[in-house]
Design a protein around this motif. Structure first.
Motif, PDB file in Angstrom:
ATOM      1  N   ALA A 153      -0.802  11.910  -5.639  1.00 44.22           N
ATOM      2  CA  ALA A 153      -0.835  12.862  -4.530  1.00 44.22           C
ATOM      3  C   ALA A 153      -2.090  13.726  -4.578  1.00 44.22           C
ATOM      4  O   ALA A 153      -2.531  14.251  -3.547  1.00 44.22           O
ATOM      5  CB  ALA A 153       0.418  13.740  -4.549  1.00 44.22           C
ATOM      6  N   ARG A 154      -2.676  13.841  -5.735  1.00 48.88           N
ATOM      7  CA  ARG A 154      -3.897  14.643  -5.891  1.00 48.88           C
ATOM      8  C   ARG A 154      -5.157  13.850  -5.547  1.00 48.88           C
ATOM      9  O   ARG A 154      -6.255  14.380  -5.608  1.00 48.88           O
ATOM     10  CB  ARG A 154      -3.982  15.156  -7.332  1.00 48.88           C
ATOM     11  CG  ARG A 154      -2.813  16.071  -7.726  1.00 48.88           C
ATOM     12  CD  ARG A 154      -2.841  16.389  -9.203  1.00 48.88           C
ATOM     13  NE  ARG A 154      -4.113  16.985  -9.585  1.00 48.88           N
ATOM     14  CZ  ARG A 154      -4.590  17.009 -10.825  1.00 48.88           C
ATOM     15  NH1 ARG A 154      -3.898  16.422 -11.791  1.00 48.88           N
ATOM     16  NH2 ARG A 154      -5.736  17.582 -11.088  1.00 48.88           N
ATOM     17  N   LYS A 155      -5.007  12.570  -5.192  1.00 47.96           N
ATOM     18  CA  LYS A 155      -6.132  11.685  -4.868  1.00 47.96           C
ATOM     19  C   LYS A 155      -7.182  11.693  -5.975  1.00 47.96           C
ATOM     20  O   LYS A 155      -8.348  12.000  -5.747  1.00 47.96           O
ATOM     21  CB  LYS A 155      -6.756  12.079  -3.534  1.00 47.96           C
ATOM     22  CG  LYS A 155      -5.840  11.845  -2.339  1.00 47.96           C
ATOM     23  CD  LYS A 155      -6.571  12.012  -1.028  1.00 47.96           C
ATOM     24  CE  LYS A 155      -5.686  11.607   0.141  1.00 47.96           C
ATOM     25  NZ  LYS A 155      -6.386  11.752   1.443  1.00 47.96           N
ATOM     26  N   PRO A 156      -6.786  11.325  -7.181  1.00 47.18           N
ATOM     27  CA  PRO A 156      -7.729  11.379  -8.306  1.00 47.18           C
ATOM     28  C   PRO A 156      -8.756  10.266  -8.257  1.00 47.18           C
ATOM     29  O   PRO A 156      -8.499   9.171  -7.747  1.00 47.18           O
ATOM     30  CB  PRO A 156      -6.811  11.223  -9.526  1.00 47.18           C
ATOM     31  CG  PRO A 156      -5.681  10.372  -9.016  1.00 47.18           C
ATOM     32  CD  PRO A 156      -5.462  10.809  -7.592  1.00 47.18           C
ATOM     33  N   GLU A 157      -9.913  10.547  -8.802  1.00 44.93           N
ATOM     34  CA  GLU A 157     -10.918   9.509  -9.012  1.00 44.93           C
ATOM     35  C   GLU A 157     -10.700   8.817 -10.353  1.00 44.93           C
ATOM     36  O   GLU A 157     -11.123   7.676 -10.541  1.00 44.93           O
ATOM     37  CB  GLU A 157     -12.323  10.121  -8.975  1.00 44.93           C
ATOM     38  CG  GLU A 157     -12.706  10.683  -7.616  1.00 44.93           C
ATOM     39  CD  GLU A 157     -14.067  11.346  -7.643  1.00 44.93           C
ATOM     40  OE1 GLU A 157     -14.875  11.019  -8.543  1.00 44.93           O
ATOM     41  OE2 GLU A 157     -14.333  12.187  -6.776  1.00 44.93           O
ATOM     42  N   VAL A 158     -10.039   9.524 -11.277  1.00 46.89           N
ATOM     43  CA  VAL A 158      -9.776   8.979 -12.608  1.00 46.89           C
ATOM     44  C   VAL A 158      -8.353   9.320 -13.017  1.00 46.89           C
ATOM     45  O   VAL A 158      -7.910  10.465 -12.862  1.00 46.89           O
ATOM     46  CB  VAL A 158     -10.750   9.545 -13.666  1.00 46.89           C
ATOM     47  CG1 VAL A 158     -10.477   8.901 -15.030  1.00 46.89           C
ATOM     48  CG2 VAL A 158     -12.196   9.330 -13.267  1.00 46.89           C
ATOM     49  N   LYS A 182      -1.831  -2.175  -9.267  1.00 46.30           N
ATOM     50  CA  LYS A 182      -1.728  -2.028  -7.812  1.00 46.30           C
ATOM     51  C   LYS A 182      -2.359  -0.714  -7.361  1.00 46.30           C
ATOM     52  O   LYS A 182      -3.096  -0.670  -6.364  1.00 46.30           O
ATOM     53  CB  LYS A 182      -0.260  -2.082  -7.390  1.00 46.30           C
ATOM     54  CG  LYS A 182      -0.034  -1.948  -5.876  1.00 46.30           C
ATOM     55  CD  LYS A 182       1.435  -2.092  -5.549  1.00 46.30           C
ATOM     56  CE  LYS A 182       1.671  -2.051  -4.038  1.00 46.30           C
ATOM     57  NZ  LYS A 182       1.324  -0.753  -3.441  1.00 46.30           N
ATOM     58  N   VAL A 183      -2.089   0.360  -8.098  1.00 42.13           N
ATOM     59  CA  VAL A 183      -2.667   1.663  -7.774  1.00 42.13           C
ATOM     60  C   VAL A 183      -4.188   1.618  -7.853  1.00 42.13           C
ATOM     61  O   VAL A 183      -4.895   2.124  -6.973  1.00 42.13           O
ATOM     62  CB  VAL A 183      -2.102   2.739  -8.732  1.00 42.13           C
ATOM     63  CG1 VAL A 183      -2.936   4.010  -8.684  1.00 42.13           C
ATOM     64  CG2 VAL A 183      -0.653   3.038  -8.386  1.00 42.13           C
ATOM     65  N   VAL A 184      -4.704   0.997  -8.903  1.00 38.19           N
ATOM     66  CA  VAL A 184      -6.159   0.886  -9.063  1.00 38.19           C
ATOM     67  C   VAL A 184      -6.757   0.104  -7.894  1.00 38.19           C
ATOM     68  O   VAL A 184      -7.794   0.485  -7.336  1.00 38.19           O
ATOM     69  CB  VAL A 184      -6.504   0.215 -10.406  1.00 38.19           C
ATOM     70  CG1 VAL A 184      -7.979  -0.146 -10.475  1.00 38.19           C
ATOM     71  CG2 VAL A 184      -6.134   1.131 -11.567  1.00 38.19           C
ATOM     72  N   ALA A 185      -6.089  -0.984  -7.502  1.00 32.49           N
ATOM     73  CA  ALA A 185      -6.593  -1.802  -6.392  1.00 32.49           C
ATOM     74  C   ALA A 185      -6.489  -1.064  -5.061  1.00 32.49           C
ATOM     75  O   ALA A 185      -7.412  -1.106  -4.239  1.00 32.49           O
ATOM     76  CB  ALA A 185      -5.815  -3.116  -6.329  1.00 32.49           C
ATOM     77  N   ASP A 186      -5.383  -0.360  -4.833  1.00 31.05           N
ATOM     78  CA  ASP A 186      -5.153   0.294  -3.543  1.00 31.05           C
ATOM     79  C   ASP A 186      -5.978   1.561  -3.373  1.00 31.05           C
ATOM     80  O   ASP A 186      -6.433   1.868  -2.271  1.00 31.05           O
ATOM     81  CB  ASP A 186      -3.666   0.642  -3.385  1.00 31.05           C
ATOM     82  CG  ASP A 186      -2.790  -0.589  -3.203  1.00 31.05           C
ATOM     83  OD1 ASP A 186      -3.347  -1.688  -3.002  1.00 31.05           O
ATOM     84  OD2 ASP A 186      -1.551  -0.458  -3.285  1.00 31.05           O
ATOM     85  N   PHE A 187      -6.164   2.323  -4.458  1.00 27.19           N
ATOM     86  CA  PHE A 187      -6.813   3.620  -4.374  1.00 27.19           C
ATOM     87  C   PHE A 187      -8.257   3.605  -4.873  1.00 27.19           C
ATOM     88  O   PHE A 187      -8.985   4.577  -4.689  1.00 27.19           O
ATOM     89  CB  PHE A 187      -6.022   4.661  -5.180  1.00 27.19           C
ATOM     90  CG  PHE A 187      -4.764   5.138  -4.509  1.00 27.19           C
ATOM     91  CD1 PHE A 187      -4.681   6.420  -3.977  1.00 27.19           C
ATOM     92  CD2 PHE A 187      -3.656   4.320  -4.403  1.00 27.19           C
ATOM     93  CE1 PHE A 187      -3.521   6.860  -3.360  1.00 27.19           C
ATOM     94  CE2 PHE A 187      -2.492   4.739  -3.785  1.00 27.19           C
ATOM     95  CZ  PHE A 187      -2.424   6.017  -3.257  1.00 27.19           C
ATOM     96  N   GLY A 188      -8.667   2.517  -5.552  1.00 28.64           N
ATOM     97  CA  GLY A 188     -10.009   2.488  -6.120  1.00 28.64           C
ATOM     98  C   GLY A 188     -10.183   3.469  -7.264  1.00 28.64           C
ATOM     99  O   GLY A 188     -11.298   3.872  -7.592  1.00 28.64           O
ATOM    100  N   THR A 189      -9.081   3.848  -7.883  1.00 21.76           N
ATOM    101  CA  THR A 189      -9.089   4.822  -8.963  1.00 21.76           C
ATOM    102  C   THR A 189      -9.467   4.159 -10.281  1.00 21.76           C
ATOM    103  O   THR A 189      -9.000   3.059 -10.584  1.00 21.76           O
ATOM    104  CB  THR A 189      -7.689   5.461  -9.105  1.00 21.76           C
ATOM    105  OG1 THR A 189      -7.305   6.028  -7.862  1.00 21.76           O
ATOM    106  CG2 THR A 189      -7.674   6.530 -10.177  1.00 21.76           C
ATOM    107  N   ALA A 190     -10.313   4.801 -11.065  1.00 22.83           N
ATOM    108  CA  ALA A 190     -10.570   4.346 -12.435  1.00 22.83           C
ATOM    109  C   ALA A 190      -9.425   4.813 -13.326  1.00 22.83           C
ATOM    110  O   ALA A 190      -8.768   5.820 -13.031  1.00 22.83           O
ATOM    111  CB  ALA A 190     -11.891   4.903 -12.943  1.00 22.83           C
ATOM    112  N   ALA A 191      -9.178   4.095 -14.403  1.00 21.87           N
ATOM    113  CA  ALA A 191      -8.086   4.460 -15.304  1.00 21.87           C
ATOM    114  C   ALA A 191      -8.500   4.265 -16.756  1.00 21.87           C
ATOM    115  O   ALA A 191      -9.139   3.263 -17.091  1.00 21.87           O
ATOM    116  CB  ALA A 191      -6.838   3.625 -15.009  1.00 21.87           C
ATOM    117  N   LEU A 192      -8.140   5.236 -17.566  1.00 17.14           N
ATOM    118  CA  LEU A 192      -8.301   5.139 -19.020  1.00 17.14           C
ATOM    119  C   LEU A 192      -6.914   5.169 -19.619  1.00 17.14           C
ATOM    120  O   LEU A 192      -6.183   6.156 -19.471  1.00 17.14           O
ATOM    121  CB  LEU A 192      -9.138   6.302 -19.551  1.00 17.14           C
ATOM    122  CG  LEU A 192      -9.310   6.317 -21.075  1.00 17.14           C
ATOM    123  CD1 LEU A 192     -10.279   5.227 -21.503  1.00 17.14           C
ATOM    124  CD2 LEU A 192      -9.819   7.677 -21.555  1.00 17.14           C
TER     125      LEU A 192
END
Length: 255
Positions: A153-158, A182-192
């Motif tokens: 909901a915060r629209k994170p970049e990471v 799915k979240v990474v693909a849908d939102f383009g968010t990077a994840a660690l």
């Protein structure tokens, strides 16, 4: 390569009274949309590293940057999820997701935008049917989905994830791994993703980073060019798993 969405340069972390630093000489650069898994022995400083990268704790030495800006505190486009979902028991699922928009340094949004963000986040994790339930009525997997929705909901970049699936059963854990991708693909968010599970790292990560030693630093890394899903890549992943396990055992001996 584009500008890293999150980077660390020469990070060291010491605690007062401790005989040696927890982290030393750590460098990392995460690209937009990339999934990086951090592996290491228990007590190697994985969670400490995540707190530093998340702006929750300042490094003793070194610099963390969000994009090109030095990170000196928590950042509104950087979200952290822990193994404990940390849901507020007196709020509904929906209200817990919305609560993330009230976090420190989070820019204010209009009521209409707030509703759109919460609805989109709940839909993304597949919990529209449970939005009015209290945390006590949620399964472990549903609680983790709620915690992830609160981040989204915060629209994170990471997204920084500290073993968020570690307490789940195997089936639910696999579902959450798929949801993360799915979240990474849908939102383009990077994840660690900090994890102790080699198989989890191999299934979800574009890059696996092993930390170890005392103080901890990066001792090895592997890039995975295999397309997802990878659950059927037994032969290829099996050989890589053996390499990582050998390196991890070496890190344990030197920890």
């Amino acid at each position: 390569m584009s500008v890293p969405v999150l980077s660390a340069e020469g990070i060291a972390l010491s605690y007062p009274g401790a005989p040696a630093p927890v982290l030393e000489g750590f460098d990392l650069a995460i690209q937009p949309g990339e999934v990086v898994a951090i592996l290491g022995p228990s007590g190697a400083g994985k969670s400490s590293l995540l707190r530093v990268l998340g702006g929750l704790q300042r490094p003793s030495v070194g610099t963390v940057r969000m994009g090109g800006t030095v990170l000196e505190d928590v950042h509104p486009r950087l979200a952290v999820a822990f193994q404990d979902p940390c849901l507020l028991p007196w709020l509904t699922l929906e209200a817990n997701v919305a609560f993330g928009l009230d976090f420190k340094r989070q820019p204010p949004v209009s009521p209409a935008e707030r509703r759109l963000r919460v609805d989109a986040a709940i839909a993304e994790v597949g919990l529209g049917h449970a939005r009015h339930l209290p945390p006590s009525a949620l399964s472990g997997g549903m609680a983790q989905r709620t915690a992830l929705a609160r981040c989204l909901a915060r629209k994170p970049e990471v997204l920084l994830l500290d073993e968020p699936f570690g307490a789940l059963d195997e089936v639910t854990r696999a579902e959450m791994q798929d949801l993360l991708l799915k979240v990474v693909a849908d939102f383009g968010t990077a994840a660690l993703l900090v994890t102790h599970d080699i198989d989890e790292a191999l299934l979800v990560a574009d890059r696996v980073v092993l930390i170890g030693g005392a103080p901890a630093r990066q001792v090895a890394s592997w890039t995975l060019d295999l397309p997802r899903p990878r659950r059927d890549e037994v032969a290829t992943l099996g050989a890589l798993r053996i390499d990582i396990l050998k390196a991890l055992r070496g890190a344990v001996r030197h920890h």
